[in-house]
Design a protein around this motif. Structure first.
Motif, PDB file in Angstrom:
ATOM      1  N   TYR A  57     -56.779   4.804 -18.459  1.00 38.61           N
ATOM      2  CA  TYR A  57     -56.403   4.730 -16.929  1.00 38.61           C
ATOM      3  C   TYR A  57     -56.295   6.161 -16.375  1.00 38.61           C
ATOM      4  CZ  TYR A  57     -53.449   2.994 -13.024  1.00 38.61           C
ATOM      5  OH  TYR A  57     -52.916   2.496 -12.077  1.00 38.61           O
ATOM      6  N   CYS A  58     -55.861   7.128 -16.883  1.00 40.77           N
ATOM      7  CA  CYS A  58     -55.926   8.412 -16.176  1.00 40.77           C
ATOM      8  C   CYS A  58     -57.456   8.777 -16.124  1.00 40.77           C
ATOM      9  CB  CYS A  58     -54.996   9.419 -17.208  1.00 40.77           C
ATOM     10  SG  CYS A  58     -53.355   9.021 -17.100  1.00 40.77           S
ATOM     11  N   LYS A  59     -58.161   8.755 -16.993  1.00 40.34           N
ATOM     12  CA  LYS A  59     -59.616   9.093 -17.074  1.00 40.34           C
ATOM     13  C   LYS A  59     -60.222   8.615 -15.781  1.00 40.34           C
ATOM     14  CE  LYS A  59     -61.744  10.440 -20.766  1.00 40.34           C
ATOM     15  NZ  LYS A  59     -62.166  10.289 -22.165  1.00 40.34           N
ATOM     16  N   GLN A  60     -59.929   7.087 -15.651  1.00 37.77           N
ATOM     17  CA  GLN A  60     -60.591   6.645 -14.666  1.00 37.77           C
ATOM     18  C   GLN A  60     -60.226   7.147 -13.238  1.00 37.77           C
ATOM     19  OE1 GLN A  60     -60.886   4.253 -12.127  1.00 37.77           O
ATOM     20  NE2 GLN A  60     -63.139   4.591 -12.683  1.00 37.77           N
ATOM     21  N   ARG A  61     -59.047   7.649 -13.183  1.00 35.69           N
ATOM     22  CA  ARG A  61     -58.780   8.258 -12.004  1.00 35.69           C
ATOM     23  C   ARG A  61     -59.230   9.640 -11.814  1.00 35.69           C
ATOM     24  NH1 ARG A  61     -58.506   3.506 -11.225  1.00 35.69           N
ATOM     25  NH2 ARG A  61     -56.830   2.404 -10.760  1.00 35.69           N
ATOM     26  N   GLY A  62     -60.254  10.069 -12.944  1.00 35.88           N
ATOM     27  CA  GLY A  62     -60.499  11.601 -12.707  1.00 35.88           C
ATOM     28  C   GLY A  62     -59.979  12.624 -13.474  1.00 35.88           C
ATOM     29  N   ILE A  63     -58.781  12.285 -14.279  1.00 32.82           N
ATOM     30  CA  ILE A  63     -58.074  13.011 -14.982  1.00 32.82           C
ATOM     31  C   ILE A  63     -58.350  13.235 -16.505  1.00 32.82           C
ATOM     32  CG2 ILE A  63     -55.584  13.617 -15.670  1.00 32.82           C
ATOM     33  CD1 ILE A  63     -54.701  11.886 -13.126  1.00 32.82           C
ATOM     34  N   SER A  64     -58.739  14.534 -16.785  1.00 40.73           N
ATOM     35  CA  SER A  64     -59.238  14.533 -18.442  1.00 40.73           C
ATOM     36  C   SER A  64     -58.365  14.155 -19.202  1.00 40.73           C
ATOM     37  CB  SER A  64     -59.548  16.060 -18.595  1.00 40.73           C
ATOM     38  OG  SER A  64     -58.227  16.683 -18.684  1.00 40.73           O
ATOM     39  N   ALA A  65     -58.722  13.717 -20.497  1.00 46.32           N
ATOM     40  CA  ALA A  65     -57.854  13.240 -21.624  1.00 46.32           C
ATOM     41  C   ALA A  65     -56.483  14.129 -21.919  1.00 46.32           C
ATOM     42  CB  ALA A  65     -58.520  12.921 -22.821  1.00 46.32           C
TER      43      ALA A  65
ATOM     44  N   GLU B  73     -64.032  10.075 -16.763  1.00 44.76           N
ATOM     45  CA  GLU B  73     -63.476  10.988 -15.946  1.00 44.76           C
ATOM     46  C   GLU B  73     -64.582  11.691 -14.978  1.00 44.76           C
ATOM     47  OE1 GLU B  73     -63.136  11.683 -18.901  1.00 44.76           O
ATOM     48  OE2 GLU B  73     -63.101  13.673 -19.535  1.00 44.76           O
TER      49      GLU B  73
ATOM     50  N   PHE C  12     -57.500  -1.913 -11.745  1.00 42.12           N
ATOM     51  CA  PHE C  12     -57.247  -2.701 -13.228  1.00 42.12           C
ATOM     52  C   PHE C  12     -56.555  -3.889 -12.824  1.00 42.12           C
ATOM     53  CE2 PHE C  12     -57.979   0.621 -16.566  1.00 42.12           C
ATOM     54  CZ  PHE C  12     -58.239   1.501 -15.864  1.00 42.12           C
TER      55      PHE C  12
ATOM     56  N   PHE D  35     -49.053  11.547  -9.771  1.00 46.88           N
ATOM     57  CA  PHE D  35     -50.236  10.955 -10.508  1.00 46.88           C
ATOM     58  C   PHE D  35     -51.455  11.078  -9.428  1.00 46.88           C
ATOM     59  CE2 PHE D  35     -52.795   7.470 -11.556  1.00 46.88           C
ATOM     60  CZ  PHE D  35     -53.119   7.641 -12.792  1.00 46.88           C
TER      61      PHE D  35
ATOM     62  N   ALA E  21     -65.487   8.916 -12.565  1.00 43.80           N
ATOM     63  CA  ALA E  21     -64.556   8.709 -11.830  1.00 43.80           C
ATOM     64  C   ALA E  21     -64.793   9.737 -10.439  1.00 43.80           C
ATOM     65  CB  ALA E  21     -63.021   8.849 -11.920  1.00 43.80           C
ATOM     66  N   GLN E  22     -65.085  10.865 -11.105  1.00 46.32           N
ATOM     67  CA  GLN E  22     -65.230  12.120 -10.084  1.00 46.32           C
ATOM     68  C   GLN E  22     -66.301  12.145  -9.319  1.00 46.32           C
ATOM     69  OE1 GLN E  22     -65.122  15.236 -13.006  1.00 46.32           O
ATOM     70  NE2 GLN E  22     -62.841  15.079 -13.344  1.00 46.32           N
TER      71      GLN E  22
ATOM     72  N   GLU F  11     -58.361  16.592  -8.989  1.00 40.21           N
ATOM     73  CA  GLU F  11     -59.299  16.600  -9.749  1.00 40.21           C
ATOM     74  C   GLU F  11     -60.913  16.155  -9.262  1.00 40.21           C
ATOM     75  OE1 GLU F  11     -59.412  17.712 -13.017  1.00 40.21           O
ATOM     76  OE2 GLU F  11     -57.342  18.262 -12.403  1.00 40.21           O
ATOM     77  N   ILE F  12     -60.822  15.032  -8.437  1.00 43.45           N
ATOM     78  CA  ILE F  12     -61.957  14.656  -7.824  1.00 43.45           C
ATOM     79  C   ILE F  12     -62.177  15.687  -6.747  1.00 43.45           C
ATOM     80  CG2 ILE F  12     -62.674  12.856  -6.253  1.00 43.45           C
ATOM     81  CD1 ILE F  12     -61.123  10.875  -8.026  1.00 43.45           C
TER      82      ILE F  12
END
Lengths: 478, 248
Positions: A430-438, B73, B84, B98, B76-77, B105-106
């Protein structure tokens, strides 16, 4: 791809180096003779030697406790050394006289012993192996009447205070490791805050184990006199060694009428390697006595290191309206084991305790919360609130909760809440899908989990604790 | 914008997508419909890079780059967003933190400067109006204790903040009452622009009354069995999926 959770929890231990410093070490083994040598090396008065010897004789009759939910091979107490001190430590005129190699060691650890360079508003006592190598900000503190020095100096300069309070919270007969510590303790920190004084800065002790095969047995004694308050922080690191080293410390806190003591620990002893080889056995007894009316003792601990952690910082709530708090984050990764929690003993009326425990288990780590809440017959209107949360990362780790609740007064209110959760691949995705690394995701999720505890730490250390957590867990997400 | 060719994917050795071809241009809205188990959600998850699914063959180029080789990621970027079906809860992490982390990040990936919490507050307050969300939501933990409708609105809020090039809505209508459906759809419509595209994955035609698609594709047994305009959705509403399954 399920390497995300696995690989995130494993970063190298940064503090595993050994400093090349000439030491004065007593031969391995423990006997009355060794106790006498230690006492003599420290030029101690007769009463203290007697106290040590009583502790030693008591220890001989005691058995190592095996009730904690941890396993380790038998410890050979005769194979360890009970004294190691850098030979260069002679009576210091000022912090500038400290051996440059020691100063460099502490700088590598991010601790500057140079007062000008040090974080303003924090006084540090640095303990290297068994002895204090220097205390900063002493004069500034003295102007407020605050005594902050090594335990050894306190014995020489303030024997009446040491004699009055030593063993008053944790008697030498308390348990096996406390008795051992009482017999052979080397040094530690001492702090006394006089009546009505709010200590003007954070006090901090930084412990470093360097010598091989040496146990570390320090003692800390903190007294807040009537109306006084103090906040204290303890940090610890040790070199990487393939053998296990024993650390059996004792910390005693005393708060008199209307006084408060806040004690925070960021424990980062070497935890052993990925296969579980080496690391520190951290068998520690910490207890506070909220002796006076309206007194308060608060423990905050972030336990990320050590191969095995065994500690239950507790509070004896003796004074009426006294308050005890315990905020804990304990993280285990690889083959680390922790059996930690607290004891809140309600003795006075209207006493109140709060326990917030966050356990994080990764790798093959095994984490147990063990807590005792006891309300004595005369503790009218005692209140306790306990919250105990566990987080699992991966599927080879363990989390356990052992709460003991004993209530002997009908007016008591005792609450216990517990939860267990798992960092899931779904949260990471979920976080990765928002652009945040693991990596960032794990640290975000874990910090969120620990938020209530981190809020209790002094600002600078909250950040450090958060980073440390990230390091300990690195590589645990795969 | 997105060119999917002969895409095959599955989970735990079981092939679910058995050769998908789909071409999506900027400015378009595509609806992907189909009965339960047809592979709709799998398609959404595979495009977003969920590691639980394995790509068995084919390709998906996004703005000229092979999407399937990129970490989630990075996708996403580069502008791929998945709303979801079951938004995940992250206790103790505030929605505001969050969202700002994701936003920054983006931005970083685009070589833009990060925004500080105060500036971010201005950005987000504006977007919250789109989905009729109260600012108290910002201080609550991500999705923790949210109602079904709140979770879905929160997904659209994230989409509004992150401004993706390709938005994939996975069963965003499931579990929504009619008011929440209107709000969610209103948000999605407000974000439609000539330079972005949307894939709406849904079981029911209902959502498509609010988000009007340019194309409708019917997925059955891992393949697209029929494509058409928005009238195809109405036909499905009337006739169900069986007649297409029989034809396939």
């Amino acid at each position: 791809m399920s390497t995300t959770i696995e690989s995130l929890v494993n970063r190298e231990y940064q503090y595993g180096f050994v400093s090349d410093i000439e030491s004065d070490t007593v031969a391995a083994g423990l006997s009355e003779e060794v106790v006498r040598i230690i006492s003599a090396k420290k030029h101690e008065p007769e009463w203290l030697l007697d106290w040590r010897l009583k502790a030693y004789r008591r220890w001989l009759t005691m058995k190592e406790p095996h009730w904690p939910n941890v396993t380790y091979p038998p410890i050979d107490y005769q194979a360890a050394r009970y004294w190691s001190a850098p030979t260069s430590v002679k009576p210091l005129q000022s912090i500038d006289d400290v051996d440059p190699e020691l100063v460099r060691t502490y700088e590598k650890l991010g601790i500057s012993l140079n007062e000008q360079k040090f974080l303003s508003g924090v006084a540090v006592d640095a303990i290297f192996d068994s002895v204090s190598v220097g205390t900063t900000m002493k004069e500034e503190l003295a102007s407020h009447g605050v005594i902050f020095c090594s335990f050894g100096d306190a014995v020489k300069e303030h024997p009446e205070l040491v004699r009055k309070y030593l063993g008053s919270v944790v008697p030498y007969s308390d348990n096996f490791f406390a008795a051992l510590n009482s017999a052979v303790f080397s040094d530690g920190s001492f702090c006394y805050v006089p009546k009505g004084v709010k200590c003007p800065m954070e006090l901090s002790t930084y412990f470093r184990i360097n010598a091989a095969d040496t146990g570390q047995f320090e003692r800390t004694l903190i007294i807040a006199d009537e109306g006084a308050s103090v906040s204290y922080l303890e940090g610890c690191t040790a070199p990487k060694r393939s053998t296990n080293q024993l650390h059996a410390a004792v910390v005693e806190l005393v708060a008199l009428d209307n006084a408060s003591v806040k004690y925070s620990t960021v424990q980062n002893w070497y935890a052993g390697d990925e296969e579980g080889k080496g690391g520190i056995y951290n068998f520690v007894t910490k207890r506070g006595k909220a002796a006076g009316v309206n007194s308060k003792i608060s423990w905050t601990q972030v336990e990320t290191g050590s191969a095995i952690t065994w500690k239950y910082p507790g509070v004896l709530l003796v004074g009426d309206n006294s308050v005890g708090e315990f905020y804990s984050v304990a993280v285990v990764n690889n083959y680390q084991q922790a059996d930690t929690g607290t004891k809140m003993i309600h003795i006075g009326k209207n006493t109140k305790s709060t326990i917030v425990s966050k356990g994080i288990s990764a790798g093959h780590g095994n984490n147990s919360y063990r807590g005792r809440v006891k309300v004595m017959p005369r503790a009218e209107n005692a209140r306790n609130y306990t919250q105990c949360d566990s987080m699992l990362i991966g599927n080879r780790c363990g989390a356990h909760t052992f709460p003991y609740i004993e209530v002997e007064n009908r007016t008591a209110t005792v609450e216990h809440e517990a939860s267990t959760s798992k960092i899931g691949e779904d949260q990471i995705f979920y976080c990765k899908q928002r652009g945040i690394s693991a990596e960032q995701a794990v640290s975000m999720i874990v910090s969120g989990f620990c938020r209530e505890v981190f809020q209790e730490l002094p600002m600078e250390f909250a950040l450090e604790a958060q980073q440390l957590l990230g390091i300990t867990l690195e590589g645990s997400v795969g | 914008m997105l060119d999917i060719t002969a895409l095959r994917a599955g989970i735990a050795e079981r092939e679910i997508l058995k050769g998908i071809d789909l071409n999506i241009k900027a400015g378009e809205v595509h609806a992907v419909m189909g009965p339960n188990g047809s592979g709709k959600s799998t398609l959404a998850q595979v495009l977003a890079g969920n590691p639980a699914y394995e790509v068995l063959g084919g390709s998906a180029t996004f703005l000229g780059e092979e999407l399937l080789e990129l970490e989630p990621e990075i996708r996403a970027q580069k502008g791929v967003f998945l709303a979801f079906q079951y938004p995940v809860e992250i206790p103790g992490v505030t929605n505001a933190y969050f969202l700002r982390s994701a936003y920054n990040e983006i931005r970083k990936a685009r070589g833009e400067e990060e925004v500080d919490p105060l500036d971010f507050l201005d950005i987000i307050e504006d977007r919250m109006k789109l989905v009729e969300m109260d600012s108290s939501m910002l201080n609550r933990s991500v999705n923790a204790g949210f109602s079904g409708g709140e979770k879905k609105r929160n997904e659209i809020l994230q989409m509004a903040v992150l401004q993706p090039k390709l938005a994939i809505l996975d069963e965003t209508d499931s579990g929504l009452d009619i008011d929440a459906l209107r709000i969610v759809a209103g948000g999605v419509n407000a974000l439609r622009r000539p330079d972005n595209a949307t894939i709406v994955v849904t079981h029911y035609q209902r959502l498509l009354n609010y988000i009007v698609p340019d194309f409708v594709h019917v997925l059955a047994n891992g393949r697209i069995v029929r494509s058409g305009g928005k009238e195809l959705a109405l036909e499905l509403e009337e006739r169900g999926y069986d007649w297409l399954l029989d034809a396939a």
